[in-house]
Design an enzyme around this catalytic site. Structure first.
Site, short mmCIF file in Angstrom:
data_model
loop_
_atom_site.label_atom_id
_atom_site.label_comp_id
_atom_site.label_asym_id
_atom_site.label_seq_id
_atom_site.Cartn_x
_atom_site.Cartn_y
_atom_site.Cartn_z
CE1 TYR A 63 -13.26 4.65 0.37
CE2 TYR A 63 -13.93 6.96 0.30
CZ TYR A 63 -13.00 6.00 0.63
OH TYR A 63 -11.82 6.35 1.21
CD GLU A 65 -12.67 3.90 4.43
OE1 GLU A 65 -11.56 4.45 4.31
OE2 GLU A 65 -13.50 4.21 5.31
CG ASP A 209 6.04 -12.77 -3.67
OD1 ASP A 209 5.05 -12.84 -4.43
OD2 ASP A 209 6.76 -11.76 -3.57
NE ARG A 244 -0.59 -3.75 -13.69
CZ ARG A 244 0.38 -4.61 -14.01
NH1 ARG A 244 0.24 -5.40 -15.06
NH2 ARG A 244 1.48 -4.68 -13.29
#
Length: 416
Positions: A63, A65, A209, A244
């Site tokens: 984890y 963050e 984009d 992905r």
């Protein structure tokens, strides 16, 4: 850091077969599907084994963050190195002053860009959805269409190319806070310099984009939006051939705003195994072999477009500059959805898309995955002939399935 290789005594698939045979069967079934059919979806590709190894690594357990050196959890010393490597490789690969590699997808990257630059209710000019705009370009079913006032530009009815005069007129009339250039179904290069000039004239941010062409940009086979756009949003799969996920490129002036828009505003902990896999893909894309691959992707798409046109299908814009080909099967007497179903039965997997200036759906194809498998111009002609035969006569799908299986078998995605 040095990297050593420790062989495992038992292949992971064998472990999964013993522990969870139900899921193992699903995974093996998908592997068989991918290796016996033709993957013509423009947004898909085959990653390298090295990318897959990073995705299945112990980094999946961590984890993390926050950002390197400023995490909200302990024990991030190693994953900090992985993220710094990914950031540095992305910045070097695309010539960007700053890269954020934490976005979970292309859509979340666009969301972060909007969050960094806009406020709810702001006007945004983007390609209209009927002409190839993405859901994040103002769909009423998406956050973009609910939170912002989107104005859609279109294409010239005759050429199928972006209508630059309309873009300029709409920008002058609506004075948008941001202009978005990019599409999911536009097979031509975008004139980033033009969009930059329009954005400057009306005082708008320019957001590129580049989810589809960014891999071609990495390989030098498409013009880069980085020198022109304030923010570039992209995916790391598709032609880039990574895991992905998403990424954002920007100048140093917007770096802090972009980072804060990703975390803590739009998402929490980074997927560190995916970040590491992105680093692997960026490293692969920097090699000369990837530039040759990108050029072959475009060459294959152009041959495929020409061969499909010769078979009687309508080809949008008259061809392609990219990995993408958009065709109308109506000249062969079939609508897009019917054609897609027949082709799926034959093992040719692709998408439909809305055709401009009407409600009909066409077929959207891509050559990235087939090129990764080693297919070249001759195979593109073979694919076009098979596709046209099935579209003309859906009952041909059963026979074509065997031909597709034979072709796919000659070019396995992961050779033994």
């Amino acid at each position: 850091m040095s990297v050593t290789s420790t062989p495992t005594s038992t292949p992971p698939t064998d472990l999964l077969c013993r522990q969870d045979p139900e899921l193992a069967e699903i995974l093996l079934g998908e592997a068989a599907r991918q290796s016996t059919t033709l993957q013509l979806i423009a947004a898909e590709n085959f990653t390298s084994r090295a990318v897959l190894a990073a995705l299945g690594s112990p980094l999946a357990n961590k984890y993390a963050e926050g950002y390197p050196g400023a995490r909200y959890h302990g024990g991030c010393e190693i994953v900090d190195v992985a993220e710094r490597v990914a950031v540095e490789r992305a910045e070097q690969l695309f010539g960007a002053a700053h890269a954020n590699v934490q976005s979970h997808s292309g859509s979340s990257a666009v969301l972060a860009a909007y969050a960094a630059l806009l406020r709810p209710g702001d006007t945004v000019l983007a390609m209209g959805l009927p002409f190839g705009g993405h859901l994040t370009h103002g769909s009423p079913a998406n956050f973009s269409g609910r939170w912002f006032d989107f104005v859609g530009y279109g294409i010239d009815a005759d050429s199928g190319l972006i209508d630059h005069e309309q873009v300029l007129a709409l920008a002058r009339a609506r004075r948008p806070k941001a202009i978005v250039c990019g599409s999911i179904a536009y097979p031509r290069h975008i004139d980033h310099a033009f969009f930059r000039s329009v954005a400057d004239e009306v005082g708008a941010y320019l957001i590129a984009d580049a989810a589809h062409p960014i891999g071609l940009v990495a390989g030098g086979a498409a013009p880069s939006p980085v020198p022109y756009a304030d923010v570039v949003c992209a995916t790391t799969h598709k032609v880039l051939r990574g895991p992905r996920g998403g990424m954002i490129l920007c100048g140093s002036d917007l770096a802090e705003r972009i980072d804060r828009a990703v975390f803590p505003f739009t998402q929490s902990g980074a997927q560190m195994h995916t970040v590491a896999a992105k680093a692997v893909a960026f490293g692969e894309a920097a090699a000369p072999a990837f530039a040759a691959y990108a050029r072959q992707v475009v060459a294959n798409a152009r041959v495929l477009a020409g061969a499909l046109a010769a078979e009687g299908l309508g080809v949008a814009t008259g061809g392609t500059d990219t990995h993408m080909v958009v065709v109308d099967p109506a000249p062969l007497g079939v609508d897009g959805r019917t054609a897609r179903g027949a082709l799926a039965a034959a093992g040719m997997i692709l998408d439909t898309c809305v055709l401009p200036h009407g409600d009909a759906r066409g077929l959207r194809l891509g050559t990235a995955a087939l090129t990764t498998q080693g297919m070249r111009e001759a195979e593109m002609r073979e694919v076009a002939a098979l596709l046209a035969a099935v579209v003309r006569d859906g009952t041909r799908a059963v026979q074509a399935r065997g031909e597709v299986r034979e072709l796919a078998g000659r070019f396995p995605p992961y050779p033994v």
